[in-house]
Design a protein around this motif. Sequence first.
Motif, PDB file in Angstrom:
ATOM      1  N   GLN A  97      -2.532   5.432   8.074  1.00 60.43           N
ATOM      2  CA  GLN A  97      -3.436   5.600   8.989  1.00 60.43           C
ATOM      3  C   GLN A  97      -3.448   4.173   9.309  1.00 60.43           C
ATOM      4  N   TYR A  98      -2.727   2.516   8.863  1.00 60.76           N
ATOM      5  CA  TYR A  98      -2.587   1.163   9.741  1.00 60.76           C
ATOM      6  C   TYR A  98      -1.940   1.618  10.660  1.00 60.76           C
ATOM      7  N   ASN A 123     -12.923  -0.171   8.312  1.00 62.91           N
ATOM      8  CA  ASN A 123     -12.029  -0.220   6.753  1.00 62.91           C
ATOM      9  C   ASN A 123     -11.130   0.957   6.393  1.00 62.91           C
ATOM     10  N   LEU A 124      -9.747  -0.300   6.400  1.00 61.67           N
ATOM     11  CA  LEU A 124      -8.276   0.809   6.588  1.00 61.67           C
ATOM     12  C   LEU A 124      -8.412   0.328   4.792  1.00 61.67           C
ATOM     13  N   GLU A 125      -7.379   1.409   3.965  1.00 64.28           N
ATOM     14  CA  GLU A 125      -7.089   1.469   2.823  1.00 64.28           C
ATOM     15  C   GLU A 125      -5.887   0.377   2.486  1.00 64.28           C
ATOM     16  N   GLY A 149      -8.290  -3.018   3.876  1.00 65.85           N
ATOM     17  CA  GLY A 149      -9.892  -2.838   3.869  1.00 65.85           C
ATOM     18  C   GLY A 149     -10.824  -3.706   4.732  1.00 65.85           C
ATOM     19  N   GLY A 187       0.542  -0.935   0.009  1.00 65.57           N
ATOM     20  CA  GLY A 187       0.244  -0.674   0.502  1.00 65.57           C
ATOM     21  C   GLY A 187       0.841   1.030   0.334  1.00 65.57           C
ATOM     22  N   SER A 188      -0.066   2.339  -0.094  1.00 68.21           N
ATOM     23  CA  SER A 188       1.073   3.648  -0.015  1.00 68.21           C
ATOM     24  C   SER A 188       1.065   3.450   1.064  1.00 68.21           C
ATOM     25  N   GLN A 199       0.613   6.223   2.730  1.00 71.61           N
ATOM     26  CA  GLN A 199      -0.324   7.358   3.818  1.00 71.61           C
ATOM     27  C   GLN A 199      -1.389   5.982   3.981  1.00 71.61           C
ATOM     28  N   ALA A 200      -1.339   4.943   3.266  1.00 74.26           N
ATOM     29  CA  ALA A 200      -1.948   3.894   4.096  1.00 74.26           C
ATOM     30  C   ALA A 200      -1.791   2.882   4.798  1.00 74.26           C
TER      31      ALA A 200
END
Length: 425
Positions: A273-274, A352-354, A357, A266-267, A269-270
């Motif tokens: 976020q996690y 849900n997270l980028e 999922g 993932g990016s 940014q993802a």
Amino acid sequence: MRFLKAVGRAIRRFFLWLLMVALMVVLLVGGVTLFFYQNTGEKNLPPSQSSFGGVELQVNGYHWILPVLGGVTQKELVKPEDLTVQDLGTFVQQPTLQLPNDLQENATIWISITDQNQQVVFAGTPEDFATFQFVQNGQYQGQMRIAYPPLKGKATGEYFYQFRFTLDLESEISISADTVYQGDVVAISVTGLPQGASIQVETELTASQPVSRYGSMMIYLAVPYNQTDKEYPIKVQAGGYTKDFTVQVLYNQFKKVSLETDTLAGSQQAVQQYQQVIWPLFETSQTDSPWSGVFQSPVEQPNDGVVLSDYGNFEYIADRTTPSRNIGVTYKCHADKPVYAPASGTVVYAGNLELTGGIVVIEHGGGLKSYLYHMGSVSVQQGQTVEKGHQIGTTSQLLQFDVRIGNKTINPNLAMNGKGGLLWR
């Protein structure tokens, strides 16, 4: 005419005789009933001799309906409960409960025990109490009721008991194993802990918070897949007692697998976020521990999903020469199939997270958590209590299942197979 008058007199005398006989029968039955009624009392009650920790319990009160003359009439016997609490003294061993030898099979017995803070530490049947163990020393108060249901020609009612006692057990500290492989758990059991006393564990391994399980206070130490294989000293201090252990961690020969894609790509940014959402959960824990028995697979195998990559595997992604490591179990799934809670607990995150999922995190107690992500849909909410096997959502084409103590992963297969320190008791 004289004949008819004579017949009339005879009939009247006959009916008078019948009336006298009936009256005598009534007086006789009444007298007998009164005699038996007056002589029906405590000696006719079912046996009440019970003991707790070897000390005979005194009946604090009762309420009974006794049949008289086989149920022709009934007599009520009542001794109201009062504030008297029987003092059983101090126990230096786990107390046991003894009930009357000739207790009727249909009798119902209920026991409850509270600690000095009025917190219920046990509530259940004698069968439940036979497997219960006190985990802390201190002062306790108990109540017990023995009840007999209505049966034809039998006494119906109940006995009440109230008692208090002090528990002064010698603290016992034990450990599940002195040799484990990477991915396993070391379990520490403490019994006889004084109320209010804490448990301190000094070790390099990551420890859960103490939780009450199997009649002991349990602490679980994570041994993740990348824990250095060497000896680890462990010092446990509990209730004025100290015990030292040494655990040897052995190298585990995990497999090498090739995968087409990275399941956690993932990016930046993802990833951030996690980390912001999930990492704080590593530091949280709950004092209760609702799960019991082995964990179950979150998907039905092989119909709904099969293992794509197992815990600790060295995963070679596409053309990469440096492998990543699998921190859980990855399933290849059919989409829209049920995902189940692997063990009972409280949902501490659902959403849900980028990067992942759909994701559900379940706290099982003491900081032991299940993490399930790449879900197609999520059907539970944060704060919800779930039982093992409760559907928490549906699958996508992948499902990742991690189990952690704090921020350290352990092998979910051991929990599902009933092996390792997590299931030790």
